[in-house]
Design a protein around this motif. Structure first.
Motif, PDB file in Angstrom:
ATOM      1  N   ALA A 167      -8.269  -1.672  10.538  1.00  0.00           N
ATOM      2  CA  ALA A 167      -6.895  -1.628  11.038  1.00  0.00           C
ATOM      3  C   ALA A 167      -5.955  -2.412  10.133  1.00  0.00           C
ATOM      4  CB  ALA A 167      -6.844  -2.191  12.458  1.00  0.00           C
ATOM      5  N   PHE A 168      -4.695  -1.965  10.071  1.00  0.00           N
ATOM      6  CA  PHE A 168      -3.662  -2.699   9.351  1.00  0.00           C
ATOM      7  C   PHE A 168      -2.517  -2.966  10.323  1.00  0.00           C
ATOM      8  CE2 PHE A 168      -3.011   1.800   8.796  1.00  0.00           C
ATOM      9  CZ  PHE A 168      -1.640   2.003   8.926  1.00  0.00           C
ATOM     10  N   SER A 169      -1.736  -4.000  10.020  1.00  0.00           N
ATOM     11  CA  SER A 169      -0.731  -4.466  10.986  1.00  0.00           C
ATOM     12  C   SER A 169       0.642  -3.840  10.783  1.00  0.00           C
ATOM     13  CB  SER A 169      -0.607  -5.991  10.909  1.00  0.00           C
ATOM     14  OG  SER A 169      -0.155  -6.387   9.623  1.00  0.00           O
ATOM     15  N   GLY A 170       0.938  -3.377   9.602  1.00  0.00           N
ATOM     16  CA  GLY A 170       2.255  -2.820   9.317  1.00  0.00           C
ATOM     17  C   GLY A 170       2.205  -1.952   8.077  1.00  0.00           C
ATOM     18  N   LEU A 171       3.260  -1.159   7.876  1.00  0.00           N
ATOM     19  CA  LEU A 171       3.300  -0.260   6.732  1.00  0.00           C
ATOM     20  C   LEU A 171       4.722  -0.172   6.188  1.00  0.00           C
ATOM     21  CD1 LEU A 171       2.060   1.899   4.870  1.00  0.00           C
ATOM     22  CD2 LEU A 171       2.491   3.582   6.671  1.00  0.00           C
ATOM     23  N   GLY A 172       4.847  -0.289   4.876  1.00  0.00           N
ATOM     24  CA  GLY A 172       6.143  -0.162   4.219  1.00  0.00           C
ATOM     25  C   GLY A 172       6.016   0.685   2.969  1.00  0.00           C
ATOM     26  N   PHE A 173       7.149   1.125   2.448  1.00  0.00           N
ATOM     27  CA  PHE A 173       7.170   1.961   1.244  1.00  0.00           C
ATOM     28  C   PHE A 173       8.186   1.410   0.256  1.00  0.00           C
ATOM     29  CE2 PHE A 173       5.589   4.672   4.569  1.00  0.00           C
ATOM     30  CZ  PHE A 173       4.593   5.415   3.952  1.00  0.00           C
ATOM     31  N   ARG A 174       7.893   1.536  -1.028  1.00  0.00           N
ATOM     32  CA  ARG A 174       8.831   1.141  -2.067  1.00  0.00           C
ATOM     33  C   ARG A 174       8.494   1.890  -3.351  1.00  0.00           C
ATOM     34  NH1 ARG A 174       7.145  -4.654  -4.485  1.00  0.00           N
ATOM     35  NH2 ARG A 174       4.889  -4.354  -4.586  1.00  0.00           N
ATOM     36  N   GLY A 175       9.414   1.891  -4.281  1.00  0.00           N
ATOM     37  CA  GLY A 175       9.201   2.582  -5.551  1.00  0.00           C
ATOM     38  C   GLY A 175       8.858   1.610  -6.656  1.00  0.00           C
ATOM     39  N   ALA A 176       7.736   0.933  -6.547  1.00  0.00           N
ATOM     40  CA  ALA A 176       7.350  -0.099  -7.514  1.00  0.00           C
ATOM     41  C   ALA A 176       7.079   0.505  -8.893  1.00  0.00           C
ATOM     42  CB  ALA A 176       6.122  -0.847  -7.019  1.00  0.00           C
ATOM     43  N   VAL A 177       7.136  -0.357  -9.904  1.00  0.00           N
ATOM     44  CA  VAL A 177       6.945   0.086 -11.288  1.00  0.00           C
ATOM     45  C   VAL A 177       5.514  -0.135 -11.757  1.00  0.00           C
ATOM     46  CG1 VAL A 177       7.667  -0.302 -13.680  1.00  0.00           C
ATOM     47  CG2 VAL A 177       9.347  -0.375 -11.838  1.00  0.00           C
ATOM     48  N   THR A 178       4.848  -1.167 -11.266  1.00  0.00           N
ATOM     49  CA  THR A 178       3.547  -1.529 -11.820  1.00  0.00           C
ATOM     50  C   THR A 178       2.406  -1.517 -10.809  1.00  0.00           C
ATOM     51  OG1 THR A 178       3.984  -3.897 -11.428  1.00  0.00           O
ATOM     52  CG2 THR A 178       4.609  -2.987 -13.568  1.00  0.00           C
ATOM     53  N   ARG A 179       2.685  -1.286  -9.524  1.00  0.00           N
ATOM     54  CA  ARG A 179       1.610  -1.330  -8.534  1.00  0.00           C
ATOM     55  C   ARG A 179       1.689  -0.114  -7.612  1.00  0.00           C
ATOM     56  NH1 ARG A 179       0.997  -7.167  -5.861  1.00  0.00           N
ATOM     57  NH2 ARG A 179      -0.962  -6.195  -5.299  1.00  0.00           N
ATOM     58  N   SER A 182      -0.227  -2.498  -2.036  1.00  0.00           N
ATOM     59  CA  SER A 182      -0.626  -3.888  -1.834  1.00  0.00           C
ATOM     60  C   SER A 182      -0.924  -4.103  -0.362  1.00  0.00           C
ATOM     61  CB  SER A 182       0.474  -4.850  -2.306  1.00  0.00           C
ATOM     62  OG  SER A 182       1.647  -4.681  -1.515  1.00  0.00           O
ATOM     63  N   CYS A 183      -1.684  -5.158  -0.084  1.00  0.00           N
ATOM     64  CA  CYS A 183      -2.015  -5.534   1.286  1.00  0.00           C
ATOM     65  C   CYS A 183      -1.792  -7.031   1.418  1.00  0.00           C
ATOM     66  CB  CYS A 183      -3.461  -5.175   1.610  1.00  0.00           C
ATOM     67  SG  CYS A 183      -3.962  -5.605   3.298  1.00  0.00           S
ATOM     68  N   SER A 184      -0.954  -7.444   2.351  1.00  0.00           N
ATOM     69  CA  SER A 184      -0.626  -8.850   2.523  1.00  0.00           C
ATOM     70  C   SER A 184      -1.719  -9.576   3.299  1.00  0.00           C
ATOM     71  CB  SER A 184       0.702  -8.993   3.271  1.00  0.00           C
ATOM     72  OG  SER A 184       0.538  -8.642   4.645  1.00  0.00           O
ATOM     73  N   GLY A 185      -1.611 -10.896   3.331  1.00  0.00           N
ATOM     74  CA  GLY A 185      -2.566 -11.694   4.086  1.00  0.00           C
ATOM     75  C   GLY A 185      -2.535 -11.397   5.570  1.00  0.00           C
ATOM     76  N   ARG A 186      -1.436 -10.836   6.028  1.00  0.00           N
ATOM     77  CA  ARG A 186      -1.308 -10.456   7.441  1.00  0.00           C
ATOM     78  C   ARG A 186      -1.725  -9.009   7.686  1.00  0.00           C
ATOM     79  NH1 ARG A 186       4.447 -13.276   9.299  1.00  0.00           N
ATOM     80  NH2 ARG A 186       3.844 -15.430   8.788  1.00  0.00           N
ATOM     81  N   LYS A 187      -2.359  -8.401   6.690  1.00  0.00           N
ATOM     82  CA  LYS A 187      -2.889  -7.041   6.788  1.00  0.00           C
ATOM     83  C   LYS A 187      -1.786  -5.983   6.889  1.00  0.00           C
ATOM     84  CE  LYS A 187      -7.218  -8.560   8.905  1.00  0.00           C
ATOM     85  NZ  LYS A 187      -8.204  -8.317   9.989  1.00  0.00           N
ATOM     86  N   SER A 188      -0.647  -6.276   6.296  1.00  0.00           N
ATOM     87  CA  SER A 188       0.429  -5.295   6.220  1.00  0.00           C
ATOM     88  C   SER A 188       0.344  -4.602   4.864  1.00  0.00           C
ATOM     89  CB  SER A 188       1.794  -5.970   6.388  1.00  0.00           C
ATOM     90  OG  SER A 188       2.834  -5.018   6.283  1.00  0.00           O
ATOM     91  N   ILE A 189       0.341  -3.285   4.868  1.00  0.00           N
ATOM     92  CA  ILE A 189       0.152  -2.510   3.644  1.00  0.00           C
ATOM     93  C   ILE A 189       1.480  -1.948   3.156  1.00  0.00           C
ATOM     94  CG2 ILE A 189      -0.888  -0.406   2.692  1.00  0.00           C
ATOM     95  CD1 ILE A 189      -3.320  -0.914   4.404  1.00  0.00           C
ATOM     96  N   SER A 190       1.702  -2.024   1.849  1.00  0.00           N
ATOM     97  CA  SER A 190       2.872  -1.434   1.216  1.00  0.00           C
ATOM     98  C   SER A 190       2.395  -0.350   0.255  1.00  0.00           C
ATOM     99  CB  SER A 190       3.668  -2.496   0.445  1.00  0.00           C
ATOM    100  OG  SER A 190       4.747  -1.908  -0.253  1.00  0.00           O
ATOM    101  N   LEU A 191       2.956   0.852   0.371  1.00  0.00           N
ATOM    102  CA  LEU A 191       2.567   1.968  -0.482  1.00  0.00           C
ATOM    103  C   LEU A 191       3.704   2.347  -1.413  1.00  0.00           C
ATOM    104  CD1 LEU A 191       0.810   4.338   2.099  1.00  0.00           C
ATOM    105  CD2 LEU A 191      -0.275   2.718   0.530  1.00  0.00           C
ATOM    106  N   VAL A 206      -6.791   4.726  -3.276  1.00  0.00           N
ATOM    107  CA  VAL A 206      -5.814   3.647  -3.079  1.00  0.00           C
ATOM    108  C   VAL A 206      -5.802   3.212  -1.614  1.00  0.00           C
ATOM    109  CG1 VAL A 206      -3.361   3.058  -3.135  1.00  0.00           C
ATOM    110  CG2 VAL A 206      -4.373   4.330  -5.028  1.00  0.00           C
ATOM    111  N   PHE A 207      -5.830   4.174  -0.704  1.00  0.00           N
ATOM    112  CA  PHE A 207      -5.866   3.863   0.729  1.00  0.00           C
ATOM    113  C   PHE A 207      -7.081   3.003   1.057  1.00  0.00           C
ATOM    114  CE2 PHE A 207      -3.436   7.857   2.390  1.00  0.00           C
ATOM    115  CZ  PHE A 207      -2.286   7.374   1.807  1.00  0.00           C
ATOM    116  N   LEU A 208      -8.256   3.449   0.618  1.00  0.00           N
ATOM    117  CA  LEU A 208      -9.486   2.723   0.923  1.00  0.00           C
ATOM    118  C   LEU A 208      -9.486   1.339   0.294  1.00  0.00           C
ATOM    119  CD1 LEU A 208     -12.142   5.580   0.530  1.00  0.00           C
ATOM    120  CD2 LEU A 208     -11.083   4.714   2.624  1.00  0.00           C
ATOM    121  N   HIS A 209      -8.928   1.243  -0.908  1.00  0.00           N
ATOM    122  CA  HIS A 209      -8.844  -0.045  -1.612  1.00  0.00           C
ATOM    123  C   HIS A 209      -8.041  -1.050  -0.778  1.00  0.00           C
ATOM    124  CE1 HIS A 209      -8.914  -2.230  -5.597  1.00  0.00           C
ATOM    125  NE2 HIS A 209      -8.069  -2.966  -4.899  1.00  0.00           N
ATOM    126  N   GLU A 210      -6.877  -0.628  -0.293  1.00  0.00           N
ATOM    127  CA  GLU A 210      -6.033  -1.539   0.474  1.00  0.00           C
ATOM    128  C   GLU A 210      -6.611  -1.811   1.859  1.00  0.00           C
ATOM    129  OE1 GLU A 210      -3.937  -3.126  -1.166  1.00  0.00           O
ATOM    130  OE2 GLU A 210      -4.105  -1.790  -2.902  1.00  0.00           O
TER     131      GLU A 210
END
Length: 253
Positions: A167-179, A182-191, A206-210
């Motif tokens: 399980a993950f606690s939250g989900l966000g999206f952004r247009g990053a250049v190099t990543r 990511s998954c934060s210490g609070r288990k929030s995932i950014s795609l 990528v999903f499984l990695h995070e």
């Protein structure tokens, strides 16, 4: 490591670079985008006074890699960054969209989704307004890609979460250049919204990695052993994902 005051010649004519601080980075890394921009990724609390010396040490690698990228850009053409697409393929979503441009009075650019016109298309995109302004068109397309990513990738990640029981606690999206994610210490995932341009196999990796980071927040042996149970080919696919930035169209930059 010498300082600029010790040997000024070593630091002459160094390329400009951007510094990005990463919470999860364990060491410094240098990356060159397809536009030829040098990005230095550093861990938190890294002594940034050392970066200049590192860039000087990597001068030959920077020059060699920059030359290769310039050659690749040359194969596309000198105006490759100004080209607007007539078709947008989103392999991760299994979608293909035709794009056309309709010149109308006005300063803005409006994007609309229309029913598909041709067999094999998922849909049709029409940009109307000041379509002679390429940057306005690119901005509209990038915004649309972000919406498609949020609409489709979110449910797909939740399916992977249910499949693995992670399980993950939250989900966000952004247009990053190099990543890619990511998954934060609070288990929030950014795609990264640009994931839609990758094949599904890479996106799933990528999903499984995070998701694996929700159980093991580092890249220890335990993490990789855990991830390999979810995807036995994860290491090989991970190498492909690292090089997958070439799959992202230039108008997304």
């Amino acid at each position: 490591m010498p300082s600029p005051m010790d040997d000024g010649a070593a630091y002459a004519d160094l390329p400009p670079y951007t510094v990005r601080e990463s919470r999860r980075a364990r060491r410094v890394s240098l990356r060159i985008t397809f536009r030829g921009e040098l990005v230095v990724v550093v861990p938190r609390r890294y002594d940034k006074r050392r970066i200049l010396g590192l860039v000087a040490q990597k001068r030959k690698w920077i020059e060699r890699t920059s030359a290769r990228i310039r050659e690749e850009r040359g194969l596309i053409g000198p105006h490759c960054f100004d080209i607007l697409p007539a078709h947008v393929a989103l392999p991760a979503l299994g979608e293909g969209w035709a794009v056309d441009y309709e010149r109308r009075l006005g300063k803005g650019v409006r994007l609309r989704e229309l029913p598909p016109e041709f067999e094999g298309e998922t849909g049709h995109i029409r940009l109307s307004g000041d379509v002679d302004d390429a940057e306005k068109c690119r901005a509209a397309l990038r915004k649309w890609v972000g919406r498609r990513a949020a609409e489709r990738l979110g449910p797909m990640l939740r399916d992977a979460s249910e499949e693995t029981g992670l399980a993950f606690s939250g989900l966000g999206f952004r247009g990053a250049v190099t990543r890619w994610a990511s998954c934060s210490g609070r288990k929030s995932i950014s795609l990264n919204t640009k994931l839609v341009f990758l094949p599904w196999k890479m996106v799933r990796d990528v999903f499984l990695h995070e998701l694996a980071h929700t159980a093991h927040p580092d890249h220890s042996r335990r993490f990789w052993a855990f991830l390999e149970k979810l995807e036995p080919e994860c290491r090989a696919i991970d190498k492909q994902v690292r090089k997958a930035w070439k799959m992202v169209p230039l108008w997304m930059d």
